[in-house]
Design a protein around this motif. Structure first.
Motif, PDB file in Angstrom:
ATOM      1  N   ASP A 158       0.862  -1.186   0.000  1.00 31.35           N
ATOM      2  CA  ASP A 158       0.000   0.000   0.000  1.00 31.35           C
ATOM      3  C   ASP A 158       0.898   1.235   0.000  1.00 31.35           C
ATOM      4  OD1 ASP A 158      -1.703   2.124   0.558  1.00 31.35           O
ATOM      5  OD2 ASP A 158      -2.882   0.990   2.008  1.00 31.35           O
ATOM      6  N   LYS A 159       0.886   1.970  -1.104  1.00 24.95           N
ATOM      7  CA  LYS A 159       1.797   3.109  -1.246  1.00 24.95           C
ATOM      8  C   LYS A 159       1.622   4.156  -0.157  1.00 24.95           C
ATOM      9  CE  LYS A 159      -1.222   5.545  -4.423  1.00 24.95           C
ATOM     10  NZ  LYS A 159      -1.486   5.811  -5.806  1.00 24.95           N
ATOM     11  N   ARG A 160       0.438   4.281   0.375  1.00 25.95           N
ATOM     12  CA  ARG A 160       0.176   5.317   1.370  1.00 25.95           C
ATOM     13  C   ARG A 160       0.924   5.062   2.659  1.00 25.95           C
ATOM     14  NH1 ARG A 160      -5.883   4.643   1.913  1.00 25.95           N
ATOM     15  NH2 ARG A 160      -5.038   2.582   2.306  1.00 25.95           N
ATOM     16  N   SER A 161       1.231   3.801   2.940  1.00 23.04           N
ATOM     17  CA  SER A 161       1.912   3.481   4.194  1.00 23.04           C
ATOM     18  C   SER A 161       3.401   3.206   4.006  1.00 23.04           C
ATOM     19  CB  SER A 161       1.237   2.288   4.863  1.00 23.04           C
ATOM     20  OG  SER A 161       1.279   1.161   4.003  1.00 23.04           O
ATOM     21  N   VAL A 162       3.919   3.518   2.818  1.00 18.47           N
ATOM     22  CA  VAL A 162       5.358   3.391   2.601  1.00 18.47           C
ATOM     23  C   VAL A 162       6.070   4.334   3.568  1.00 18.47           C
ATOM     24  CG1 VAL A 162       7.203   3.924   0.951  1.00 18.47           C
ATOM     25  CG2 VAL A 162       5.176   2.690   0.200  1.00 18.47           C
ATOM     26  N   ARG A 163       7.108   3.853   4.194  1.00 16.96           N
ATOM     27  CA  ARG A 163       7.885   4.667   5.140  1.00 16.96           C
ATOM     28  C   ARG A 163       8.967   5.435   4.404  1.00 16.96           C
ATOM     29  NH1 ARG A 163       5.440   5.398  10.053  1.00 16.96           N
ATOM     30  NH2 ARG A 163       4.241   3.529  10.450  1.00 16.96           N
ATOM     31  N   MET A 164       9.032   6.718   4.678  1.00 20.59           N
ATOM     32  CA  MET A 164      10.050   7.594   4.116  1.00 20.59           C
ATOM     33  C   MET A 164      11.329   7.449   4.948  1.00 20.59           C
ATOM     34  SD  MET A 164       8.475   8.895   1.565  1.00 20.59           S
ATOM     35  CE  MET A 164       9.621  10.178   1.106  1.00 20.59           C
ATOM     36  N   PRO A 165      12.469   7.975   4.455  1.00 19.04           N
ATOM     37  CA  PRO A 165      13.717   7.864   5.210  1.00 19.04           C
ATOM     38  C   PRO A 165      13.632   8.408   6.637  1.00 19.04           C
ATOM     39  CG  PRO A 165      14.182   8.551   2.978  1.00 19.04           C
ATOM     40  CD  PRO A 165      12.675   8.555   3.124  1.00 19.04           C
ATOM     41  N   ASP A 166      12.756   9.405   6.870  1.00 14.46           N
ATOM     42  CA  ASP A 166      12.613   9.960   8.218  1.00 14.46           C
ATOM     43  C   ASP A 166      11.695   9.113   9.095  1.00 14.46           C
ATOM     44  OD1 ASP A 166      10.054  10.515   7.302  1.00 14.46           O
ATOM     45  OD2 ASP A 166      10.201  12.676   7.589  1.00 14.46           O
ATOM     46  N   GLY A 167      11.154   8.017   8.541  1.00 13.43           N
ATOM     47  CA  GLY A 167      10.264   7.126   9.295  1.00 13.43           C
ATOM     48  C   GLY A 167       8.800   7.451   9.156  1.00 13.43           C
ATOM     49  N   GLY A 168       8.483   8.607   8.568  1.00 15.75           N
ATOM     50  CA  GLY A 168       7.089   9.005   8.405  1.00 15.75           C
ATOM     51  C   GLY A 168       6.444   8.348   7.199  1.00 15.75           C
ATOM     52  N   LEU A 169       5.127   8.441   7.123  1.00 21.04           N
ATOM     53  CA  LEU A 169       4.385   7.857   6.003  1.00 21.04           C
ATOM     54  C   LEU A 169       4.480   8.723   4.763  1.00 21.04           C
ATOM     55  CD1 LEU A 169       1.080   6.712   7.743  1.00 21.04           C
ATOM     56  CD2 LEU A 169       3.133   5.368   7.271  1.00 21.04           C
ATOM     57  N   LEU A 170       4.490   8.076   3.603  1.00 25.35           N
ATOM     58  CA  LEU A 170       4.554   8.765   2.326  1.00 25.35           C
ATOM     59  C   LEU A 170       3.437   9.808   2.204  1.00 25.35           C
ATOM     60  CD1 LEU A 170       5.293   7.272  -1.078  1.00 25.35           C
ATOM     61  CD2 LEU A 170       3.144   8.454  -0.794  1.00 25.35           C
ATOM     62  N   VAL A 171       2.219   9.439   2.520  1.00 25.27           N
ATOM     63  CA  VAL A 171       1.091  10.364   2.379  1.00 25.27           C
ATOM     64  C   VAL A 171       1.254  11.571   3.298  1.00 25.27           C
ATOM     65  CG1 VAL A 171      -0.448   9.187   4.017  1.00 25.27           C
ATOM     66  CG2 VAL A 171      -1.426  10.529   2.162  1.00 25.27           C
ATOM     67  N   ASN A 172       1.806  11.383   4.481  1.00 22.43           N
ATOM     68  CA  ASN A 172       2.025  12.515   5.389  1.00 22.43           C
ATOM     69  C   ASN A 172       3.158  13.410   4.912  1.00 22.43           C
ATOM     70  OD1 ASN A 172      -0.101  11.917   7.094  1.00 22.43           O
ATOM     71  ND2 ASN A 172       1.145  10.605   8.411  1.00 22.43           N
ATOM     72  N   ALA A 173       4.144  12.846   4.216  1.00 25.55           N
ATOM     73  CA  ALA A 173       5.210  13.672   3.639  1.00 25.55           C
ATOM     74  C   ALA A 173       4.610  14.647   2.636  1.00 25.55           C
ATOM     75  CB  ALA A 173       6.264  12.793   2.977  1.00 25.55           C
ATOM     76  N   MET A 174       3.651  14.180   1.860  1.00 24.16           N
ATOM     77  CA  MET A 174       2.982  15.048   0.891  1.00 24.16           C
ATOM     78  C   MET A 174       2.167  16.126   1.602  1.00 24.16           C
ATOM     79  SD  MET A 174       2.846  15.341  -2.337  1.00 24.16           S
ATOM     80  CE  MET A 174       1.869  16.173  -3.561  1.00 24.16           C
ATOM     81  N   LEU A 175       1.467  15.749   2.665  1.00 24.92           N
ATOM     82  CA  LEU A 175       0.696  16.736   3.435  1.00 24.92           C
ATOM     83  C   LEU A 175       1.611  17.814   4.024  1.00 24.92           C
ATOM     84  CD1 LEU A 175      -1.820  14.383   5.261  1.00 24.92           C
ATOM     85  CD2 LEU A 175      -2.406  16.188   3.615  1.00 24.92           C
ATOM     86  N   ARG A 176       2.755  17.421   4.540  1.00 25.64           N
ATOM     87  CA  ARG A 176       3.695  18.391   5.124  1.00 25.64           C
ATOM     88  C   ARG A 176       4.244  19.342   4.062  1.00 25.64           C
ATOM     89  NH1 ARG A 176       5.082  13.803   8.112  1.00 25.64           N
ATOM     90  NH2 ARG A 176       6.862  13.366   6.764  1.00 25.64           N
TER      91      ARG A 176
END
Length: 135
Positions: free
Chosen positions: A20-38
């Motif tokens: 599920d792409k939305r729950s992919v973890r970014m290098p900072d540990g956060g979720l992909l979808v939240n990186a976009m929101l930020r």
């Protein structure tokens, strides 16, 4: 002008295979979808995320969600549900439809897109696009 970004995240996430792409973890540990929101927040753009009913990602979101009952039908169903939800906002001038899996897009690019938004209907070589907004 008030611009609202609508992140399309209610589909089946097939481009990433089984994950599920939305729950992919970014290098900072956060979720992909939240990186976009930020990134949208840093660009000064309010955003909402389209999700499926009973979606397990909902409590993890760092922003407001719109439940999209037709999300399983694909992107068209998600867009229709999200627009139906936000079109009652009389202060809204334009929307930015965006996939939720663009976490590396530059904040300056998002800000430029929002700044170039217009309440006028979209057209291409004198052919008007289907109007989903209000007149």
């Amino acid at each position: 002008m008030k611009v609202l970004a609508l992140l399309l995240a209610a589909g089946q996430s097939r481009r990433f295979g089984e994950q599920d792409k939305r729950s992919v973890r970014m290098p900072d540990g956060g979720l992909l979808v939240n990186a976009m929101l930020r990134r949208l927040k840093k660009a000064g753009v309010e955003a909402r995320v389209g999700i499926r009913r009973h979606d397990n990602i909902a409590p993890l979101l760092e922003g407001e969600a719109i439940v999209c009952p037709r999300g399983q039908e694909g992107m068209g169903g998600t867009i229709a549900d999200m627009l139906n939800d936000v079109m009652t906002d009389s202060a809204l001038d334009a929307v930015m439809l965006m996939p939720a899996d663009l976490p590396l897009i530059r904040v300056s690019t998002l800000a430029a897109l929002a700044a170039s938004a217009s309440p006028e209907p979209v057209s291409y070589t004198h052919l008007r696009a289907h109007e989903t907004g209000r007149n």
